[in-house]
Write an enzyme that holds these catalytic residues in place. Structure first.
Site, PDB file in Angstrom:
ATOM      1  N   GLU A 280      -0.205  15.992  -3.342  1.00  0.00           N
ATOM      2  CA  GLU A 280      -0.606  14.898  -2.470  1.00  0.00           C
ATOM      3  C   GLU A 280      -0.271  13.592  -3.170  1.00  0.00           C
ATOM      4  O   GLU A 280      -0.711  13.341  -4.289  1.00  0.00           O
ATOM      5  CB  GLU A 280      -2.108  14.960  -2.179  1.00  0.00           C
ATOM      6  CG  GLU A 280      -2.573  13.800  -1.322  1.00  0.00           C
ATOM      7  CD  GLU A 280      -3.814  14.128  -0.502  1.00  0.00           C
ATOM      8  OE1 GLU A 280      -4.389  15.206  -0.680  1.00  0.00           O
ATOM      9  OE2 GLU A 280      -4.178  13.282   0.324  1.00  0.00           O
ATOM     10  N   GLY A 281       0.527  12.790  -2.517  1.00  0.00           N
ATOM     11  CA  GLY A 281       0.894  11.511  -3.116  1.00  0.00           C
ATOM     12  C   GLY A 281       0.287  10.374  -2.322  1.00  0.00           C
ATOM     13  O   GLY A 281      -0.605  10.573  -1.487  1.00  0.00           O
ATOM     14  N   TYR A 283       1.606   8.515  -0.046  1.00  0.00           N
ATOM     15  CA  TYR A 283       1.967   8.416   1.355  1.00  0.00           C
ATOM     16  C   TYR A 283       1.987   9.725   2.100  1.00  0.00           C
ATOM     17  O   TYR A 283       2.183   9.738   3.301  1.00  0.00           O
ATOM     18  CB  TYR A 283       3.329   7.727   1.489  1.00  0.00           C
ATOM     19  CG  TYR A 283       3.164   6.273   1.285  1.00  0.00           C
ATOM     20  CD1 TYR A 283       2.701   5.478   2.319  1.00  0.00           C
ATOM     21  CD2 TYR A 283       3.369   5.701   0.051  1.00  0.00           C
ATOM     22  CE1 TYR A 283       2.495   4.136   2.128  1.00  0.00           C
ATOM     23  CE2 TYR A 283       3.159   4.363  -0.151  1.00  0.00           C
ATOM     24  CZ  TYR A 283       2.721   3.582   0.894  1.00  0.00           C
ATOM     25  OH  TYR A 283       2.505   2.257   0.703  1.00  0.00           O
ATOM     26  N   VAL A 286       2.253  17.067   0.632  1.00  0.00           N
ATOM     27  CA  VAL A 286       3.453  17.904   0.712  1.00  0.00           C
ATOM     28  C   VAL A 286       3.043  19.375   0.678  1.00  0.00           C
ATOM     29  O   VAL A 286       2.238  19.786  -0.166  1.00  0.00           O
ATOM     30  CB  VAL A 286       4.431  17.577  -0.434  1.00  0.00           C
ATOM     31  CG1 VAL A 286       5.707  18.405  -0.306  1.00  0.00           C
ATOM     32  CG2 VAL A 286       4.777  16.083  -0.440  1.00  0.00           C
ATOM     33  N   ASP A 395      11.684   3.276  -7.351  1.00  0.00           N
ATOM     34  CA  ASP A 395      10.512   4.021  -7.826  1.00  0.00           C
ATOM     35  C   ASP A 395      10.955   5.298  -8.533  1.00  0.00           C
ATOM     36  O   ASP A 395      10.361   6.358  -8.342  1.00  0.00           O
ATOM     37  CB  ASP A 395       9.585   4.334  -6.657  1.00  0.00           C
ATOM     38  CG  ASP A 395       8.166   4.654  -7.128  1.00  0.00           C
ATOM     39  OD1 ASP A 395       7.857   4.387  -8.303  1.00  0.00           O
ATOM     40  OD2 ASP A 395       7.382   5.177  -6.319  1.00  0.00           O
TER      41      ASP A 395
HETATM   42  N1  ATP Z   1      11.164  18.678  -1.115  1.00  0.00           N
HETATM   43  C1  ATP Z   1      10.171  18.969  -1.952  1.00  0.00           C
HETATM   44  N2  ATP Z   1      10.042  20.204  -2.453  1.00  0.00           N
HETATM   45  C2  ATP Z   1       9.030  20.514  -3.278  1.00  0.00           C
HETATM   46  N3  ATP Z   1       8.102  19.643  -3.690  1.00  0.00           N
HETATM   47  C3  ATP Z   1       8.173  18.380  -3.227  1.00  0.00           C
HETATM   48  C4  ATP Z   1       9.203  17.975  -2.336  1.00  0.00           C
HETATM   49  N4  ATP Z   1       9.033  16.665  -2.048  1.00  0.00           N
HETATM   50  C5  ATP Z   1       7.947  16.276  -2.723  1.00  0.00           C
HETATM   51  N5  ATP Z   1       7.416  17.295  -3.432  1.00  0.00           N
HETATM   52  C6  ATP Z   1       6.238  17.263  -4.308  1.00  0.00           C
HETATM   53  O1  ATP Z   1       5.274  16.391  -3.770  1.00  0.00           O
HETATM   54  C7  ATP Z   1       5.042  15.310  -4.673  1.00  0.00           C
HETATM   55  C8  ATP Z   1       4.782  14.061  -3.881  1.00  0.00           C
HETATM   56  O2  ATP Z   1       5.925  13.798  -3.093  1.00  0.00           O
HETATM   57  P1  ATP Z   1       6.359  12.313  -2.801  1.00  0.00           P
HETATM   58  O3  ATP Z   1       6.587  11.619  -4.106  1.00  0.00           O
HETATM   59  O4  ATP Z   1       7.495  12.325  -1.849  1.00  0.00           O
HETATM   60  O5  ATP Z   1       5.034  11.806  -2.109  1.00  0.00           O
HETATM   61  P2  ATP Z   1       4.392  10.380  -2.202  1.00  0.00           P
HETATM   62  O6  ATP Z   1       3.209  10.377  -1.323  1.00  0.00           O
HETATM   63  O7  ATP Z   1       5.449   9.415  -1.901  1.00  0.00           O
HETATM   64  O8  ATP Z   1       4.005  10.307  -3.736  1.00  0.00           O
HETATM   65  P3  ATP Z   1       3.769   9.003  -4.635  1.00  0.00           P
HETATM   66  O9  ATP Z   1       2.294   8.909  -4.803  1.00  0.00           O
HETATM   67  O10 ATP Z   1       4.480   9.360  -5.931  1.00  0.00           O
HETATM   68  O11 ATP Z   1       4.370   7.822  -3.974  1.00  0.00           O
HETATM   69  C9  ATP Z   1       6.267  15.264  -5.590  1.00  0.00           C
HETATM   70  O12 ATP Z   1       5.969  14.712  -6.845  1.00  0.00           O
HETATM   71  C10 ATP Z   1       6.606  16.727  -5.681  1.00  0.00           C
HETATM   72  O13 ATP Z   1       5.770  17.358  -6.632  1.00  0.00           O
END
Ligand code: ATP
Length: 580
Positions: A280-281, A283, A286, A395
């Site tokens: 979970e990030g 935005y 996942v 980023d």
């Molecule tokens: N295509 C993918 N396949 C497998 N794992 C993924 C994939 N895309 C993202 N993830 C996992 O999910 C995490 C979060 O994804 P992402 O960075 O796109 O989300 P975010 O909400 O933008 O996070 P952040 O808080 O870093 O901005 C990644 O660090 C990775 O561990």
């Protein structure tokens, strides 16, 4: 400026008008892209995105502001071309020929990006694909939230206008925001299953779910509620793209003014079986999932709705937009966008077994130097592709770099870096991103270039070798301090223009020497990989203070380090441990 570096402040001279296909695309219910962006009345310089492959095509090229002609790389093909680099005459608004600000709007059911004219802080008609009047369309001219400022620009995205420019430079045009009713927090897997099995589908006899209305709606319909639910039954899922509601009108699948069956553009998330939550990030959440139809394992990233502002985060739209448009082995592939019955929107991505952050924490054995070179080559190829296509990632960090168990690297998380430096969000401590932030940004540079990504690449390279992040400040000041202590305090001689940077006027440590080599000695008694002279030379060039002199991705790819033994390893053994 280092060779190969692109000036990122661009002005578009002109561009060849693309044919408008989006309406047909929606009517035809293609699920290939599941997402499209466009507008019917295009002004010069407006966002023009359409599904389907087409050549990268500015007819007369782009010009850098310094007058150097900068043509996109020959032969590059995009799935479509979403990014337009218009520089507004006047900061603060996105101008158009008619002096009308353009706003970006998003459909609730499928993230179709629409652009519409705004005048006097109000949306104006004339563009047929507009949400209904009562869909809680809230215009927020002069919104002072930095994110909103940038979101204003999502359709006419321009690096100069991005948050990497100063706040003062951030455009303050109107932003349209739609309250699409229910906003549901990210569901757990069980909830997905419930949602999908409890829901029902109603079929319209004879309808294939496409827009058969021929634009039969008129303004009177605009008083109707714009339903946000559409139901899909498990049993009907195999019939992808061929379902519809009893009446398009009743089901809210057609917008009175849009004449588009938006639902047809996106499949339902119910067509995927959730396997587990990966991460979970900021935005999105996942998930690992399986496409029930094809059996393919994918990653689904659910877009977190902006609860305070009750809208679809345009930064996510931009991420979708960019990722759908890019096609490169080192950039994560977004296959389509799917929706759920609670306004949820998911990006369907190729699944990757690891992210580098998690992997480096879990992996007992360090990467060998051959593996590090291979990872660096792939990373640089991906970054070069972005820069060649006029995109700054902004980023880059180890958690945004994915790896397959065979060592294939992919950059992910686009469009989020604009959150960089904005008020801290609870989910992601800003320190994480701070660690990879270039010194010119830390010092408040208003103009920046592809070099900011190259600094991050340098930090990542150092992390590959040392197996720990290089500069780990908790605040901007601490971050600068750590950098200066390691690389020496810069001065006007090594970084012309430094003294003009607005950044913190604090008294920084005076460290006359570059201590980097001490951190990366040429010999090791522990058996961990060491950086040769050539390797260290590349690292130094990536971590060069003066952004004008920092090595570009193109130059870095040609660095002799990659030709020195051990050579980049092409055949990774399956990497373990796999993500739990
Ligand atoms: N295509 C993918 N396949 C497998 N794992 C993924 C994939 N895309 C993202 N993830 C996992 O999910 C995490 C979060 O994804 P992402 O960075 O796109 O989300 P975010 O909400 O933008 O996070 P952040 O808080 O870093 O901005 C990644 O660090 C990775 O561990």
């Amino acid at each position: 400026m280092a060779a190969g570096r692109k000036g990122v402040v661009l002005r578009r001279e002109s561009y060849r008008e693309s044919s408008i296909k989006e309406l047909d695309h929606c009517r035809n219910g293609s699920v290939q892209n599941g997402f499209h962006v466009g507008k019917e009345e295009r002004e010069e310089g407006e966002l023009c995105v359409e599904p389907g492959v087409r050549d990268y095509e500015p007819a007369s090229g782009f010009k850098a502001v310094d007058g150097d002609e900068v043509l996109p790389p020959p032969g590059k093909r995009r799935k479509f071309s979403p990014i337009v680099w218009d520089l507004p005459e006047k900061e603060g608004v996105i101008p158009s020929k008619k002096g009308v600000t353009q706003v970006t709007t998003v459909s609730h059911s499928c993230p179709t990006l629409l652009t519409s004219p705004v005048q006097d802080g109000r949306l104006h008609g004339g563009v047929s694909r507009m949400p209904p009047q009562n869909s809680s369309c809230v215009l927020q001219p002069g919104h002072d939230d930095q994110e909103a400022d940038e979101e204003n620009n999502a359709q006419g995205w321009n690096i100069k206008m991005s948050r990497w420019a100063s706040d003062g430079q951030s455009p303050v045009g109107a932003v349209a925001e739609f309250n699409f009713g229910k906003v549901k927090p990210s569901p757990e897997i069980g909830e997905f299953q419930r949602e999908c099995s409890e829901s029902t589908i109603t079929r319209s006899s004879g309808s294939n779910g496409r827009d058969n209305s021929g634009g039969r709606f008129d303004g009177s319909d605009s008083e109707k509620e714009f339903p946000t639910d559409f139901m899909v039954d498990d049993e009907e899922q195999s019939d992808v793209g061929d379902y519809a509601c009893d009446s398009d009108e009743d089901a809210g699948l057609m917008h009175p003014q849009r004449n588009i069956n938006m639902l047809q553009s996106c499949r339902s998330v119910c067509e995927f079986e959730m396997i587990k939550k990966i991460n979970e990030g900021t935005y999105g959440v996942v998930y690992k999932a399986r496409d029930k139809k094809t059996g393919e394992i994918v990653a689904l990233k659910k877009v977190k709705m902006n609860i305070e502002r009750d809208g679809f985060p345009l930064s996510s739209l931009r991420e979708i937009n960019i990722l759908l448009s890019f096609d490169h082995p080192a950039i994560v592939d977004v296959k389509e966008v799917v929706v759920d019955s609670y306004d949820g929107t998911f990006m369907v991505m190729e699944y990757m077994e690891h992210d580098l952050k998690g992997l480096m924490e879990a992996k007992k054995q360090p990467f060998s130097m051959g593996e590090i070179k291979s990872l660096m080559l792939q990373l640089l190829e991906g970054v070069k592709y972005l820069h060649d296509n006029w995109v700054l990632h902004r980023d880059l960090k180890t958690s945004n770099i994915l790896l397959s168990d065979k060592g294939k690297l992919k950059i992910c998380d686009f469009g989020l870096s604009r959150q960089f430096g904005s008020p801290l969000k609870p989910y992601t401590p800003i320190v994480v991103t701070l660690w990879y932030r270039a010194p010119e940004l830390l010092l408040g540079a208003k103009e920046y270039s592809t070099a900011i990504d190259m600094w991050s690449v340098g930090c990542i390279m150092a992390e590959f070798v040392a197996r720990e992040p290089l500069f780990t400040g908790r605040t901007e000041l601490e971050q600068i301090d750590k950098i200066f202590r390691t690389l020496g305090t810069p001065d006007e001689k090594i970084w012309p223009g430094l003294s003009k940077l607005p950044g913190p006027k604090a008294k920084f440590v005076k460290q006359p020497y570059n201590m980097l080599r001490k951190k990366f000695p040429a010999t090791s008694f522990t058996g961990s990989p060491v950086l040769s002279e050539l390797g260290f030379d590349l690292l130094k060039k990536l971590l060069t203070y003066n952004p004008e002199e920092r090595i570009s991705a193109e130059e870095a790819l040609l660095h002799d380090w990659f030709h020195e033994v051990p050579l980049p390893k092409s055949d990774f053994k399956p990497i373990f441990p796999l993500r739990g």
